[in-house]
Design a protein around this motif. Structure first.
Motif, PDB file in Angstrom:
ATOM      1  N   GLY A   1      -6.082  35.073  -1.742  1.00 10.74           N
ATOM      2  CA  GLY A   1      -7.201  35.883  -1.174  1.00 10.74           C
ATOM      3  C   GLY A   1      -6.594  36.677   0.100  1.00 10.74           C
ATOM      4  O   GLY A   1      -5.446  36.651   0.226  1.00 10.74           O
ATOM      5  N   ILE A   2      -7.425  37.505   0.521  1.00 11.85           N
ATOM      6  CA  ILE A   2      -7.006  38.333   1.474  1.00 11.85           C
ATOM      7  C   ILE A   2      -8.031  38.245   2.855  1.00 11.85           C
ATOM      8  O   ILE A   2      -9.417  37.985   2.606  1.00 11.85           O
TER       9      ILE A   2
ATOM     10  N   GLU B   1      -7.112  28.553  -2.279  1.00  7.73           N
ATOM     11  CA  GLU B   1      -7.461  26.971  -2.459  1.00  7.73           C
ATOM     12  C   GLU B   1      -6.836  26.195  -1.047  1.00  7.73           C
ATOM     13  O   GLU B   1      -7.531  25.297  -0.691  1.00  7.73           O
ATOM     14  N   ALA B   2      -5.676  26.463  -0.494  1.00  8.12           N
ATOM     15  CA  ALA B   2      -5.159  25.827   0.658  1.00  8.12           C
ATOM     16  C   ALA B   2      -6.062  26.239   1.796  1.00  8.12           C
ATOM     17  O   ALA B   2      -6.575  25.325   2.310  1.00  8.12           O
ATOM     18  N   VAL B   3      -6.763  27.728   2.017  1.00  4.69           N
ATOM     19  CA  VAL B   3      -7.379  28.131   2.915  1.00  4.69           C
ATOM     20  C   VAL B   3      -8.758  27.187   2.957  1.00  4.69           C
ATOM     21  O   VAL B   3      -9.542  26.755   3.986  1.00  4.69           O
TER      22      VAL B   3
ATOM     23  N   ARG C   1     -12.595  26.151  10.309  1.00  6.98           N
ATOM     24  CA  ARG C   1     -13.936  26.618  11.008  1.00  6.98           C
ATOM     25  C   ARG C   1     -13.801  27.888  11.838  1.00  6.98           C
ATOM     26  O   ARG C   1     -14.786  28.517  12.029  1.00  6.98           O
ATOM     27  N   THR C   2     -12.638  28.221  12.445  1.00  4.18           N
ATOM     28  CA  THR C   2     -12.552  28.830  13.372  1.00  4.18           C
ATOM     29  C   THR C   2     -11.304  29.901  13.169  1.00  4.18           C
ATOM     30  O   THR C   2     -11.450  31.024  13.899  1.00  4.18           O
ATOM     31  N   GLY C   3     -10.773  29.948  11.955  1.00  4.68           N
ATOM     32  CA  GLY C   3      -9.987  30.735  11.694  1.00  4.68           C
ATOM     33  C   GLY C   3     -10.141  32.151  11.093  1.00  4.68           C
ATOM     34  O   GLY C   3     -11.419  32.472  11.193  1.00  4.68           O
ATOM     35  N   LYS C   4      -9.223  32.876  10.810  1.00  2.57           N
ATOM     36  CA  LYS C   4      -9.397  34.193  10.158  1.00  2.57           C
ATOM     37  C   LYS C   4     -10.099  34.287   8.993  1.00  2.57           C
ATOM     38  O   LYS C   4     -10.928  35.339   9.074  1.00  2.57           O
ATOM     39  N   ALA C   5     -10.047  33.515   8.220  1.00  3.41           N
ATOM     40  CA  ALA C   5     -10.650  33.476   6.856  1.00  3.41           C
ATOM     41  C   ALA C   5     -12.282  33.344   7.204  1.00  3.41           C
ATOM     42  O   ALA C   5     -13.049  34.031   6.588  1.00  3.41           O
ATOM     43  N   VAL C   6     -12.599  32.457   8.335  1.00  3.11           N
ATOM     44  CA  VAL C   6     -14.026  32.362   8.622  1.00  3.11           C
ATOM     45  C   VAL C   6     -14.506  33.379   9.190  1.00  3.11           C
ATOM     46  O   VAL C   6     -15.600  34.095   9.057  1.00  3.11           O
ATOM     47  N   VAL C   7     -13.726  34.138  10.481  1.00  4.56           N
ATOM     48  CA  VAL C   7     -14.207  35.019  11.100  1.00  4.56           C
ATOM     49  C   VAL C   7     -14.285  36.561  10.314  1.00  4.56           C
ATOM     50  O   VAL C   7     -15.129  37.275  10.528  1.00  4.56           O
TER      51      VAL C   7
END
Length: 185
Positions: free
Chosen positions: A80-81, A96-98, A104-110
């Protein structure tokens, strides 16, 4: 497999135009560089030991770079990006790891994570190009390095420090060395 001496002589000519053609956006190119540097770090120590003779280290380093570094199984199954194009902070991640971490607060959520379907051939090509371009320096380093190679910061060295490679990543985008982290404390 090309004879290792011929491969080493043919390789090692830095050409950022080729790497930019594979991944044009600098932030994603930096991310691909860091992923490739990790692959190099993992491939080398499996075969090279600190007490080996230099010629043996050189031969094994070239063989490891040729055979172990850019294999398709090296990449996460689902990529993913994360990050935003506007802020130039995107990076490739193991989807899958992310998702499994429940971050809940990392770049993937934001920023939201975007699937990067079909990116494996791109990462593979980038990896092969970067390994070819950096092979002379990597083999020279692996031959002369006295400590365990697996403990060295290949991400910073390949993606930022190498004199001809400093445009891959900016200083803050690569992990710091342990001694740099100790100085900050």
């Amino acid at each position: 497999v090309m004879h290792w001496i011929s491969w080493l002589v043919a390789a090692g000519s830095w050409n950022h135009t080729r790497l930019s053609a594979v991944i044009p956006d600098r932030d994603l190119r930096c991310s691909a560089c860091k992923l490739t540097a990790k692959r190099i770090r993992v491939a080398l120590p499996k075969k090279i030991r600190p007490r080996m003779k230099s010629a043996e280290k050189q031969k094994l380093a070239v063989e490891a770079l040729q055979s172990n570094t850019c294999v398709e199984q090296a990449w996460p199954a689902k990529v993913g990006i994360v990050g935003k194009r506007e802020t130039h902070d995107r990076e490739y991640v193991d989807s899958e790891a992310v998702l499994g971490e429940g971050d809940r607060t990392g770049k993937a959520v934001v920023s939201g994570m975007v699937p990067a379907d079909g990116v494996h051939p791109l990462l593979d090509r980038f990896c092969r190009e970067l390994v070819e371009e950096s092979s002379v320096e990597v083999v020279r380093f692996a031959t002369k390095h006295k400590d365990r190679l697996g403990s060295y910061n290949f991400e910073k060295w390949i993606c930022y420090t190498l004199p001809t490679n400093h445009t891959m990543c900016e200083e803050g985008e690569v992990p710091k060395d342990e001694d740099e982290e100790d100085e900050e404390l």
